[in-house]
Scaffold this active site. Structure first.
Site, PDB file in Angstrom:
ATOM      1  N   VAL A 102       5.401  -0.628   2.378  1.00  0.00           N
ATOM      2  CA  VAL A 102       4.572  -0.906   3.390  1.00  0.00           C
ATOM      3  C   VAL A 102       3.433  -1.700   2.856  1.00  0.00           C
ATOM      4  CG1 VAL A 102       2.724   0.367   4.832  1.00  0.00           C
ATOM      5  CG2 VAL A 102       4.812   1.712   4.160  1.00  0.00           C
TER       6      VAL A 102
ATOM      7  N   ASP B  49       8.550  15.252   9.612  1.00  0.00           N
ATOM      8  CA  ASP B  49       8.331  14.878   8.358  1.00  0.00           C
ATOM      9  C   ASP B  49       7.037  15.124   8.247  1.00  0.00           C
ATOM     10  OD1 ASP B  49       8.847  14.605   5.495  1.00  0.00           O
ATOM     11  OD2 ASP B  49       9.271  12.443   5.839  1.00  0.00           O
TER      12      ASP B  49
ATOM     13  N   ILE C 167       0.706  -1.089  -0.082  1.00  0.00           N
ATOM     14  CA  ILE C 167       0.162  -0.132   0.059  1.00  0.00           C
ATOM     15  C   ILE C 167       0.852   1.287   0.248  1.00  0.00           C
ATOM     16  CG2 ILE C 167      -2.054  -1.083   1.035  1.00  0.00           C
ATOM     17  CD1 ILE C 167      -1.128  -0.126   3.676  1.00  0.00           C
TER      18      ILE C 167
ATOM     19  N   LYS D 145       5.606  -2.000   7.855  1.00  0.00           N
ATOM     20  CA  LYS D 145       6.720  -1.441   7.093  1.00  0.00           C
ATOM     21  C   LYS D 145       7.893  -2.082   7.107  1.00  0.00           C
ATOM     22  CE  LYS D 145       8.248   3.333   7.360  1.00  0.00           C
ATOM     23  NZ  LYS D 145       8.247   4.677   7.915  1.00  0.00           N
TER      24      LYS D 145
ATOM     25  N   GLY E 194       8.709   3.550  -0.664  1.00  0.00           N
ATOM     26  CA  GLY E 194       9.694   4.641  -0.674  1.00  0.00           C
ATOM     27  C   GLY E 194      11.214   4.231  -0.779  1.00  0.00           C
ATOM     28  N   SER E 195      11.915   5.091  -0.390  1.00  0.00           N
ATOM     29  CA  SER E 195      13.283   4.767  -0.150  1.00  0.00           C
ATOM     30  C   SER E 195      13.664   3.934   0.963  1.00  0.00           C
ATOM     31  CB  SER E 195      14.014   6.135   0.005  1.00  0.00           C
ATOM     32  OG  SER E 195      13.521   6.754   1.359  1.00  0.00           O
TER      33      SER E 195
END
Ligand code: NAG
Ligand code: NAG
Ligand code: NAG
Ligand code: NAG
Ligand code: NAG
Ligand code: NAG
Ligand code: NAG
Ligand code: NAG
Ligand code: NAG
Ligand code: NAG
Ligand code: NAG
Length: 791
Positions: free
Chosen positions: A496, A617, A488, A510, A491-492
């Site tokens: 996930v 973030d 779902i 994750k 990223g780097s």
């Protein structure tokens, strides 16, 4: 000289001097003259204009004694005080008289047959006034310092302080300053140069204004904390009064007074619970005119406590008596107060122009809005306004019920709001204890939350207080071996995955890269574990909870609660699998609610987590929506803990995402809680405009532009409607103020320097207010049945 005799002689002398002047014509002063003045220096003197007397004469108190009327048969419109100086503008505005209060000899007279004075201000070295001339030169200062040429613009307001004076230019709301300390006055002017200010007051070496979105902005010297505006919420404060080292303001909602600065010594509990019509500041104390019986109360370090709190003055006029029609509201019962000599106009900005809800520690809207047990006059006025729009309200109420039904927030669930750790500031805590009703409802809510937790623990096997440790094999089977269809997000860091644990719990897993990152973790294995244990104990309605982790060989996985409705980013910026439900997010009210939820989650991290956490973030892809579209902040896991005592600190690794990153952090590598405020500000702008944090602007030749650079100037220029997300459609009447408040809040989240940004608590209160505005025009109707449910 402190005996009343010499002023008496002077008064008699002046009586003769003045009766020979032509009778004043009845012409109005503007709003900014005061009926209360303090004189400091060798003899502290408090003067005011009496109410309910045939003549609006000046009465003064000095050294514990009430002085005889200065000019018993002369009516005054406004007075002002400075160092050893008192001045009064006679009714009609054509004459100005000043006295040296040590002798009560007349010091200066302005008289004119054509030009009247519309407001008066006195500082340490200056006496300034505005006149009713039509030319731009409408400010006059007596004493040495000249008002700078204001170009083609008139002043709408001026204020003199200890070393300098400032005025606001009528056409652009820009601040212009001048004075004996030219260096300093130009510094203050430059500090205000980018702001649009509607009300300014000058103190010792600081000045405070109210900007056009209703926030108090203070600039200048901060040695004693005089710039640290507490609880800075749009439209929170009306009148301001600045002393040499302190600042006081009247809260618009209940007209109580709050003071800050002066090393904290100026604030006093003698004003607790007292409503004021107006306030004035002396060098190191303040005085106010009470609403209840127009008596004068003084407080502060410099106030001799032997003098008592309430002065033995006669009833004082709340504002000047004038003959002309009022621009805004006429003061109630004002012809009695003026004894037939005209009426009293309330200054326009003194009115509650928006129906504010009490900034309660628990969110009143969208479903619960309970007025405080003893509504203030202002609040009652607000409720009256609500009653008048009741017909409209009924319709909106239906919509609200619909909103409740699909969000589920009205029934029970709402009660767990913030209940795990109440997001409560000191001010709110005070309010809680002062209001039995609200503490009662908070008890109810707390009980509700226990109930909810019990329910939750019924359906899910356990509510861990520590991070659960999972076997890698468990997570493999939960995600069908990390099948692509369960992915779902990514990223780097890795990916996930949605998963279902063997006990039926839906989770988001994750999975970190198994490469370098894992090694880093290994290096600090124990730190990793203790941080996990700490994070898994953080429970908050607006944070995505961390359930557990898995550490096996090279594998590092984190297990989070699953958020059914994905990320805000996907809803706003599209992703095929959420497009069908995106229409839910296409409502201004829902967008405001989402931003408030997120702000509450972050506020919890900043203010209530021990130790505090800076997220680092904040962005729309880290704001997730659960099945009820309640927003929750995610990915605060493994954030670096915040600095103790609010000190800055320098994290070892860079943080943030282009477009959201705090420019101050970028430039100076200094990370503070204000970095999260910046990130949330960008998210607010995304919600408003529907655009990404960095986007390609067609008008800009398709080159990338940051949302802050695009939206902030437009909002400041009053062109908000031009940039609003068209998918939502124009805000309805009751929403437009709310959207505007959200936009102004966003603008105050993204200044370049962290010190100019709001705190997260300020953001929460502003967004609460915005959400309340969305419903409020029906609030008095729908809150009834719902509060019955919560009982
Ligand atoms: C200013 O006030 C005076 C006195 O009230 C009046 O005579 C005059 O017409 C006013 N001037 C303007 C420009 O309004
Ligand atoms: C008051 O005004 C008149 C003329 O307008 C002038 O002659 C007189 O000197 C003034 N008085 C004072 C004390 O300035
Ligand atoms: C004016 O201010 C600047 C910096 O604020 C300072 O360096 C300078 O010495 C000041 N000048 C005077 C005359 O006070
Ligand atoms: C703020 O003011 C400075 C000059 O003092 C100017 O260079 C800058 O462009 C202004 N910024 C904004 C956003 O208006
Ligand atoms: C002013 O000083 C106080 C401490 O006295 C500090 O908390 C606050 O951040 C300062 N405000 C500004 C704008 O510098
Ligand atoms: C005001 O505060 C002082 C100490 O700070 C305390 O002794 C006093 O009882 C308080 N008065 C009221 C009315 O709360
Ligand atoms: C007025 O409002 C403030 C905060 O909004 C609150 O702390 C205070 O207790 C209120 N006072 C009264 C008398 O209601
Ligand atoms: C204000 O603060 C300054 C410096 O902090 C101090 O010198 C001055 O005496 C203070 N003034 C008053 C009235 O307390
Ligand atoms: C004004 O009201 C306050 C509070 O109710 C009371 O203590 C005071 O005596 C009153 N003053 C006058 C002059 O009535
Ligand atoms: C308050 O300020 C005055 C000067 O304006 C000074 O004489 C007095 O000592 C000050 N009082 C305190 C308590 O600081
Ligand atoms: C009154 O002032 C004296 C000395 O100035 C001080 O010791 C005392 O605490 C003050 N009393 C109150 C109630 O503030």
């Amino acid at each position: 000289m402190k005996t009343p005799i010499s002023p008496l002689i002077a008064a008699v002398f002046l009586l003769f001097a003045v009766v020979s002047l032509p009778p004043p014509s009845a012409k109005a002063l503007g709003g900014s003259s005061s009926t209360l003045a303090v004189v400091y220096g060798s003899a502290t003197t408090i003067c005011s204009i009496v109410a309910q007397q045939p003549v609006q004469q000046i009465q003064c108190w000095q050294g514990g004694l009430l002085l005889p009327p200065i000019l018993p048969i002369t009516s005054f419109e406004g007075i002002a005080g400075g160092r050893d100086t008192l001045c009064g503008v006679l009714s009609g505005g054509l004459r100005l008289l000043c006295w040296d209060t040590t002798t009560f000899f007349l010091k200066r007279i302005y008289n004119s047959t054509t030009t009247s004075l519309t407001s008066l201000t006195i500082g340490d070295t200056e006496i300034c006034a505005l006149t009713n001339v039509t030319s731009p030169e409408n400010a006059i200062c007596w004493r040495p310092y000249r008002v700078p040429a204001s170009g083609n613009s008139r002043f709408s307001m001026i204020s003199s302080g200890y070393e300098f004076s400032c005025g606001i230019l009528e056409d652009k709301n820009r601040v212009l300053c001048w004075g004996s300390n030219n260096n300093f006055s130009s510094f203050i002017q430059s500090e205000f140069s980018n702001l649009s200010i509607t009300n300014i007051q000058v103190g010792g070496r600081h000045a405070c204004g109210i900007d056009d979105s209703g926030f108090v902005v203070c600039k200048g010297n901060n040695d004693t904390g005089q710039l640290k505006v507490p609880w800075n919420v749009a439209n929170e404060y009306g009148a301001l009064a600045l002393g040499e080292n302190h600042t006081c303001a009247i809260r618009r909602l209940n007209r109580t007074v709050i003071c800050w600065g002066g090393n904290g010594e100026i604030s006093s509990n003698v004003t607790d619970g007292i409503s004021f019509e107006s306030i004035v500041a002396s060098s190191n104390f303040s005085c106010g005119l009470t609403t209840i019986n127009f008596s004068v109360i003084c407080w502060g370090t410099g106030w001799p406590n032997s003098s008592g709190i309430e002065l033995p003055l006669q009833k004082t006029l709340p504002w000047p008596c004038v003959e002309t029609s009022c621009k805004c509201n006429v003061y109630p019962d004002s012809s009695t107060l003026c004894s037939g000599n005209g009426h009293i106009c309330r200054p326009c900005d003194d009115d509650l122009s928006i129906p504010v809800t009490p900034p309660s520690f628990l969110p009143p809207p969208p479903d619960i809005s309970s007025p405080p047990s003893s509504p203030s006059r202002g609040l009652r006025r607000g409720l009256l306004a609500l009653a008048i729009v009741g017909l409209v309200g009924g319709l909106v109420g239906i919509c609200t019920v619909a909103y409740c039904l699909w969000t589920g927030v009205c029934f029970g669930k709402k009660k767990i709001h913030n209940s795990v750790q109440p997001t409560m500031t000191a001010a709110n805590a005070a309010q809680q204890s002062s209001s039995t009703q609200s503490s009662r409802s908070s008890t109810l809510r707390r009980q509700g939350s226990i109930l909810m937790r019990r329910q939750r623990s019924g359906t899910s096997s356990k509510q861990p207080d520590r991070a659960e440790e999972f076997l890698f094999s468990e997570l493999v089977s939960a995600t069908n071996n990390f099948a692509l269809e369960n992915k779902i997000g990514g990223g780097s860091f890795g990916g996930v995955y949605k998963g279902k644990l063997h006990d039926g719990r839906e989770v988001a897993i994750k999975r970190g890269d198994t490469g370098s990152k894992a090694k880093k973790f290994q290096e600090k294995e124990s730190a990793f574990e203790s941080e996990l244990a700490f994070l898994s104990r953080l429970h908050h309605k607006h944070l995505v909870g961390l359930i557990g982790y898995c550490e096996e060989k090279d594998e590092r996985l984190l297990v989070y609660e699953y958020m059914k409705n994905g990320s805000l980013h996907d809803h706003l910026h599209g992703k095929s699998n959420v497009v069908k439900s995106s229409s839910v997010v296409d409502s201004w009210k829902i967008r405001i609610k989402i931003s408030l939820d997120a702000a509450r989650g972050i506020e919890y991290l900043h203010n209530y987590a021990v130790p505090p956490i800076i997220h680092r973030d904040i962005k729309s892809s880290n704001i997730l929506l659960d099945e009820n579209f309640i927003a929750r902040v995610s990915d605060f896991g493994l954030s670096l803990n915040g600095p103790e005592n609010g000190r800055e600190f320098r994290p070892m690794k860079a943080a943030g995402t282009i477009g959201y990153i705090d420019p101050e952090y970028y430039g100076l590598n200094v990370l503070t809680a204000k970095s999260d405020v910046y990130g949330l500000g960008v998210v607010l702008l995304e919600l408003l405009t529907g655009k990404k944090a960095i986007f390609k602007d067609a008008e800009n030749g398709g080159s990338p532009i940051s949302l802050v650079d695009y939206a902030v100037p437009a909002i400041k220029a009053g062109e908000l409607t031009k940039i609003l997300d068209v998918r939502v459609g124009p805000p309805e009447t009751n929403e437009s103020e709310a959207v505007e408040l959200m936009a102004n809040t966003a603008v105050h989240c993204v200044p370049l320097e962290g010190k100019d940004r709001l705190t997260m608590s300020d953001v929460v209160v502003n967004l609460e207010r915005a959400l309340a505005l969305c419903d409020d025009r029906r609030g008095s109707f729908s809150s009834g049945p719902i509060s019955i449910i919560s009982d």
